[in-house]
Enzyme design. Sequence first.
Site, short mmCIF file in Angstrom:
data_model
loop_
_atom_site.label_atom_id
_atom_site.label_comp_id
_atom_site.label_asym_id
_atom_site.label_seq_id
_atom_site.Cartn_x
_atom_site.Cartn_y
_atom_site.Cartn_z
N GLU A 133 0.84 -1.20 0.00
CA GLU A 133 0.00 0.00 0.00
C GLU A 133 0.87 1.25 0.00
OE1 GLU A 133 -1.95 -1.39 3.43
OE2 GLU A 133 -3.42 -2.56 2.30
N GLU A 148 -5.25 -6.73 1.78
CA GLU A 148 -4.03 -7.41 2.21
C GLU A 148 -4.06 -8.90 1.92
OE1 GLU A 148 -5.79 -5.37 4.23
OE2 GLU A 148 -4.48 -3.62 4.32
N HIS A 157 -2.02 -0.80 16.62
CA HIS A 157 -0.84 -0.50 15.81
C HIS A 157 0.46 -0.71 16.56
CE1 HIS A 157 -3.66 0.97 12.97
NE2 HIS A 157 -2.86 1.79 12.33
#
Lengths: 322, 320
Positions: B29, B58, B128
Amino acid sequence: MSVEVDLSAAYRAIKTIRLFEEKMVDLVNRGEIPGATHAYTGQEAVAVGVCSVLRVDDRITSTHRGHGHLIAKGASLHRMFAELMARATGLNSGRGGSMHAADLSLGILGANGIVGAGAPIAAGAAWAIRQSGSDAVVVAFFGDGGLNQGVLLEAMNLASIWKLPVLFACENNGYAVSLRAEDAVGGDTLERARGFGIPAVRVDGMDVQAVANATAQAVSRARNGEGPSFIDFTTYRFVGHNTGEEFLGVKYRTAQEIDDWRAQDPLEQVGSELDPSLRAKIDADVAVAMKEAIEYASDSPLPAVETAMDFMYAESPSRRGM
Amino acid sequence: MRPIRYQQAFAAALRDEMTTDERVFVIGEDVRQSLRAVTRGLYDEFGPDRVLDAPLSEQAFTSFAMGAALAGFRPVVEYQIPSLLYLSYEQIVNQANKFRLMTGGQSGIPVTYYAPGSGARMGLAGQHSDHPYAMFAQAGVKTLVPGTPQDAYTLFRAAIRDEDPVVVFAPAASLGVRGEVQMGIPPTGTIGTATVARRGSDLTLVAIGHLVALALEVADSHSADIEVIDLRSAFPIDRDAVTESASKTKRLVVLDDTNRTAGLAAEVIATVTSEVDLATPPVRVTREDAVIPFAPVLERELLPSIEKLGIAVNAALEGK
């Protein structure tokens, strides 16, 4: 586009798949084939019609119900039975079994134990083939169940934006195991493909000539660089989802429904077109070929236990501890 | 040699492999804009056929890479965020990594998957901040976590040249680290080998990724003579290196930035203690079995730290 299907060749292929699966079930019931198997019985016209217009260098990705695809793409019966019977001489040296059978030399990128998983592999192979300057194409087989896998929809989008030479071949046999497609697939299957900008048609998957015609059009489009196509092949499996389903006591289809579909049996549709003596000869040939293949597999050695870690990685891993 | 940043070394490895081997391409990406700086300049240099901007799919682009590998290419896949590897676990573990075995060796899948900036970095919060190398190691996927600029270059290149799937984690905390880097094709057999980052005789400190720097900091300031092993490979782990060192020092501390339960530290300790009689119980310092909270003060509390490591080293030395 129409192509002339060689009916005797098509009959031979359909008969081969039919008999292969009958023998396979027999071997499972006799304990000669371990693990899970899924017979292709009833759907033969799809694999045979599609593969009749493919070249050796065209690729396919197959499914858990893959025997028919492999046979139609030219896989050795000897080595397929040997694989199913977990022999060292199997297509995958006894490491794959029914759900992972592959023969890369014939463009068979593998059956797959995960529904829908072959589609993005097909897309990547198609991209790579085109980059290499070839006009070969890739057929991604999947079923109506696969239509609800996100990764398959993602792969259709990739194929569309990059105009990849892929045929998304949906074998719509009406059931994802026991769940009816009409209770599982929202909207129209063709509209799903069209939503990605992929041309889509519905074809009688019991009619080998109709299958071949539609495939030829999609393949021609792909070879000419015009991108992917989607075909919904309406078909039916005459038998359970997996071998032994009848012992589970599940009942999601009526006997009447199965009988109605059996009335469209592709084996009879094509067989009835042939001269009876030719048909009888093909039947006899196929029976002999099957017998020889099973004998070859039965006589083949099991893999040696000391090779259990072979093929894990490019280099031999060390076994330490227990 | 001029010192360069870890991130530059990592990028140089990819660029050098793309220069050396035209079958190598990168997909991910925003790789044409190079949001994560690993692919900077590659689009201009190699063009659209070698640098593919993928849609936010993905799972599909992970198996797309496998398909391209089956047709002769050597794809490199970027995951902008390490937790995107959770989405792609099926495609890496169940499809690509099993293909060689399942097909009886008909083909390996030479794909490299990398996460440029793995682990917590102050405030990225729950989704994250993970550093999920242990779950690939546990699944038997070749898994590398380079901790120095040199290894960022060497291990990433080795991964791309490998004939099997390899996952490479570039720790977020290492990206800015500077060091001298010797460029060039890595020797075969690099994957799966640890290095001795510091020689010592009193205690073996095993670390991986950015925690190697932490280990060295503690070792350098401690009165004891501490040996630091940079594991580099989470799978396969270099059992010889850790057992050899621990046989000498008889004391062991392991640093690991994954969750404690069934983590890499547990594997290192089990490996060593099944072969070496330690003088004191081994100690591990790991990420807690935790979701990383947003507040940086809470984040720090749950990660391995220099304070925790100091305590662990003293405990292993004193046998408490």
